[in-house]
Design an enzyme around this catalytic site. Sequence first.
Site, PDB file in Angstrom:
ATOM      1  N   SER A 205     -10.214 -10.585   4.990  1.00 28.77           N
ATOM      2  CA  SER A 205      -9.883 -11.121   6.872  1.00 28.77           C
ATOM      3  C   SER A 205     -10.567 -11.827   7.422  1.00 28.77           C
ATOM      4  O   SER A 205     -12.066 -11.151   7.645  1.00 28.77           O
ATOM      5  CB  SER A 205      -8.921  -9.611   7.082  1.00 28.77           C
ATOM      6  OG  SER A 205      -7.810 -10.177   6.854  1.00 28.77           O
TER       7      SER A 205
ATOM      8  N   SER B 118       0.504  -1.168   0.198  1.00 30.16           N
ATOM      9  CA  SER B 118      -0.216   0.166   0.418  1.00 30.16           C
ATOM     10  C   SER B 118       0.899   1.521   0.292  1.00 30.16           C
ATOM     11  O   SER B 118       2.377   1.573   0.429  1.00 30.16           O
ATOM     12  CB  SER B 118      -0.598  -0.250   1.118  1.00 30.16           C
ATOM     13  OG  SER B 118      -0.126  -0.258   2.069  1.00 30.16           O
TER      14      SER B 118
ATOM     15  N   ARG C 262      14.819 -10.685  18.002  1.00 32.23           N
ATOM     16  CA  ARG C 262      14.507 -12.068  16.868  1.00 32.23           C
ATOM     17  C   ARG C 262      13.462 -13.059  18.091  1.00 32.23           C
ATOM     18  O   ARG C 262      12.982 -13.875  17.231  1.00 32.23           O
ATOM     19  CB  ARG C 262      15.266 -12.519  16.734  1.00 32.23           C
ATOM     20  CG  ARG C 262      16.664 -11.543  16.149  1.00 32.23           C
ATOM     21  CD  ARG C 262      17.546 -12.251  16.010  1.00 32.23           C
ATOM     22  NE  ARG C 262      18.351 -12.057  17.308  1.00 32.23           N
ATOM     23  CZ  ARG C 262      19.837 -11.977  17.635  1.00 32.23           C
ATOM     24  NH1 ARG C 262      20.722 -12.838  16.768  1.00 32.23           N
ATOM     25  NH2 ARG C 262      20.402 -12.280  19.323  1.00 32.23           N
TER      26      ARG C 262
ATOM     27  N   HIS D  17     -12.361  -3.381   5.552  1.00 33.94           N
ATOM     28  CA  HIS D  17     -11.121  -3.669   5.286  1.00 33.94           C
ATOM     29  C   HIS D  17     -11.242  -3.338   7.137  1.00 33.94           C
ATOM     30  O   HIS D  17     -11.905  -2.340   7.434  1.00 33.94           O
ATOM     31  CB  HIS D  17     -10.538  -1.883   5.393  1.00 33.94           C
ATOM     32  CG  HIS D  17     -10.033  -2.075   3.790  1.00 33.94           C
ATOM     33  ND1 HIS D  17     -10.634  -1.233   2.689  1.00 33.94           N
ATOM     34  CD2 HIS D  17      -9.139  -2.857   3.182  1.00 33.94           C
ATOM     35  CE1 HIS D  17     -10.029  -1.329   1.149  1.00 33.94           C
ATOM     36  NE2 HIS D  17      -9.378  -2.147   1.411  1.00 33.94           N
TER      37      HIS D  17
ATOM     38  N   ASN E 216      -7.976 -10.150  -0.679  1.00 31.27           N
ATOM     39  CA  ASN E 216      -6.321  -9.206  -0.465  1.00 31.27           C
ATOM     40  C   ASN E 216      -7.100  -9.641   1.420  1.00 31.27           C
ATOM     41  O   ASN E 216      -8.202  -9.646   1.527  1.00 31.27           O
ATOM     42  CB  ASN E 216      -7.390  -7.736  -0.509  1.00 31.27           C
ATOM     43  CG  ASN E 216      -6.760  -7.432  -1.935  1.00 31.27           C
ATOM     44  OD1 ASN E 216      -6.424  -8.483  -2.934  1.00 31.27           O
ATOM     45  ND2 ASN E 216      -6.972  -5.981  -1.469  1.00 31.27           N
TER      46      ASN E 216
ATOM     47  N   ASP F  15      -0.833  -1.547  -3.897  1.00 28.66           N
ATOM     48  CA  ASP F  15      -2.963  -2.309  -3.655  1.00 28.66           C
ATOM     49  C   ASP F  15      -3.495  -0.203  -3.296  1.00 28.66           C
ATOM     50  O   ASP F  15      -2.618   0.610  -2.715  1.00 28.66           O
ATOM     51  CB  ASP F  15      -2.682  -2.496  -1.996  1.00 28.66           C
ATOM     52  CG  ASP F  15      -4.264  -3.099  -1.292  1.00 28.66           C
ATOM     53  OD1 ASP F  15      -5.141  -3.278  -2.431  1.00 28.66           O
ATOM     54  OD2 ASP F  15      -3.559  -3.303  -0.134  1.00 28.66           O
TER      55      ASP F  15
HETATM   56  P1  13P Z   1      -8.723  -6.880   5.788  1.00 32.34           P
HETATM   57  O1  13P Z   1      -8.288  -5.596   6.301  1.00 32.34           O
HETATM   58  O2  13P Z   1     -10.024  -7.802   6.024  1.00 32.34           O
HETATM   59  O3  13P Z   1      -7.859  -7.868   5.479  1.00 32.34           O
HETATM   60  O4  13P Z   1      -8.664  -6.530   3.717  1.00 32.34           O
HETATM   61  C1  13P Z   1      -6.920  -6.010   2.994  1.00 32.34           C
HETATM   62  C2  13P Z   1      -7.775  -5.343   2.096  1.00 32.34           C
HETATM   63  O5  13P Z   1      -8.261  -5.191   1.724  1.00 32.34           O
HETATM   64  C3  13P Z   1      -6.698  -4.734   1.157  1.00 32.34           C
HETATM   65  O6  13P Z   1      -6.348  -3.940  -0.277  1.00 32.34           O
HETATM   66  O1  G3H Z   2      -6.366  -1.843   2.302  1.00 34.98           O
HETATM   67  C1  G3H Z   2      -5.960  -1.600   2.666  1.00 34.98           C
HETATM   68  C2  G3H Z   2      -5.042  -2.053   3.436  1.00 34.98           C
HETATM   69  O2  G3H Z   2      -5.040  -3.072   4.865  1.00 34.98           O
HETATM   70  C3  G3H Z   2      -3.376  -2.102   3.660  1.00 34.98           C
HETATM   71  O3  G3H Z   2      -2.720  -0.627   4.825  1.00 34.98           O
HETATM   72  O4  G3H Z   2      -2.553   1.699   4.425  1.00 34.98           O
HETATM   73  O5  G3H Z   2      -2.690   1.028   6.392  1.00 34.98           O
HETATM   74  O6  G3H Z   2      -1.064  -0.161   4.437  1.00 34.98           O
HETATM   75  P1  G3H Z   2      -2.199   0.244   4.786  1.00 34.98           P
HETATM   76 ZN    ZN Z   3      -8.356  -2.838  -0.087  1.00 37.18          ZN
END
Ligand code: 13P
Ligand code: G3H
Ligand code: ZN
Length: 314
Positions: free
Chosen positions: A216, A50, A283, A182, A256, A83
């Site tokens: 997710s 992203s 670690r 998300h 995703n 992304d």
């Molecule tokens: P989640 O937040 O459900 O993992 O979705 C991630 C996503 O769509 C990233 O583009």
């Molecule tokens: O689509 C969203 C992804 O989870 C990326 O999230 O912008 O916090 O990296 P982020």
């Molecule tokens: Zn997304």
Amino acid sequence: MALVSTKKMFEMASKNGYAVGAFNVNNMEITQGIIAAIAEEKAPLILQVSRGARAYASNSYLKAIINVAVEENPDIPIAINLDHGDTFETCKQFVDDGFTSVMIDASKQPFDENIEVTKQVVEYAHARGVVVEAELGQLGGIEEDVVGVEDVSKHIADPDQAVEFVERSGCDSLAVACGTSHGAYKFKSEPKLAFDVIAEIGDRLPGYPLVMHGSSSVLREFVDLINKYGGDMPNAMGVPEKSVSRAAKMAICKVNIDTDLRLALTAKIRQVFAEKPGEFDPRKYLGPGREAIKEMVKHKLQVLGCAGKASECM
Ligand code: 13P
Ligand code: G3H
Ligand code: ZN
């Protein structure tokens, strides 16, 4: 084998009724955990970055980590995707930096403007052998760089528009809002996805790859560990795995996942900190976190049906 585009993966996923996992990466441990799972399960893979990930780790570090993963796994097809690219300029930068796939997310803009900017990205990317994902409808939830809508049910993709969008923009895959969000708080009551919309778009665009964001499952075991060891995530809820599997058997070819990686890593780190308060060697907590990601991703590959499919996607 060098990095690949998603073309062949989607062709096989569509033909054989599975979906390829697209996992977000932000650092070495997350990437290694995913790669270890993929190598054991022999699955095709999409790693995605992203704008927030790039701001955190820098493109050169992320690309170097991903390049090592590719070099060490010559029998696994790996694509690298931007992304939620927000503008043509962002997408152009990622194409120029060697990504094999970019997503232009202009879903907040009116329909015709979304098509216009997507078309512009498609022209630039295709001329350089890069594929383009676009988005129609709007998702909920808030991540660092991606802000969604309040009520997802009002922003489900419209099948008529989806067909027109694909024809006019020339995008290679389409993320369709189908009730997901998300993050870790996707539903307030019973999870509900618009399978009818996925089915209708799938019927009207035979063989065309659709993408499901916000996929997710917010796995209970990790939320419970987080809450047990000092975290505070009440009412966290994701997409049930049986719904993810059902979508993967339909026209959804890319799923995703980011939040489940974050939860696995955080749960393990919290557990180590709670059980071994004297531990201060990174670690010793990042290692177990990486292992938790590996086991979680191995399980996901079964849910998506893409385990064992690497060779057919080469
Ligand atoms: P989640 O937040 O459900 O993992 O979705 C991630 C996503 O769509 C990233 O583009
Ligand atoms: O689509 C969203 C992804 O989870 C990326 O999230 O912008 O916090 O990296 P982020
Ligand atoms: Zn997304």
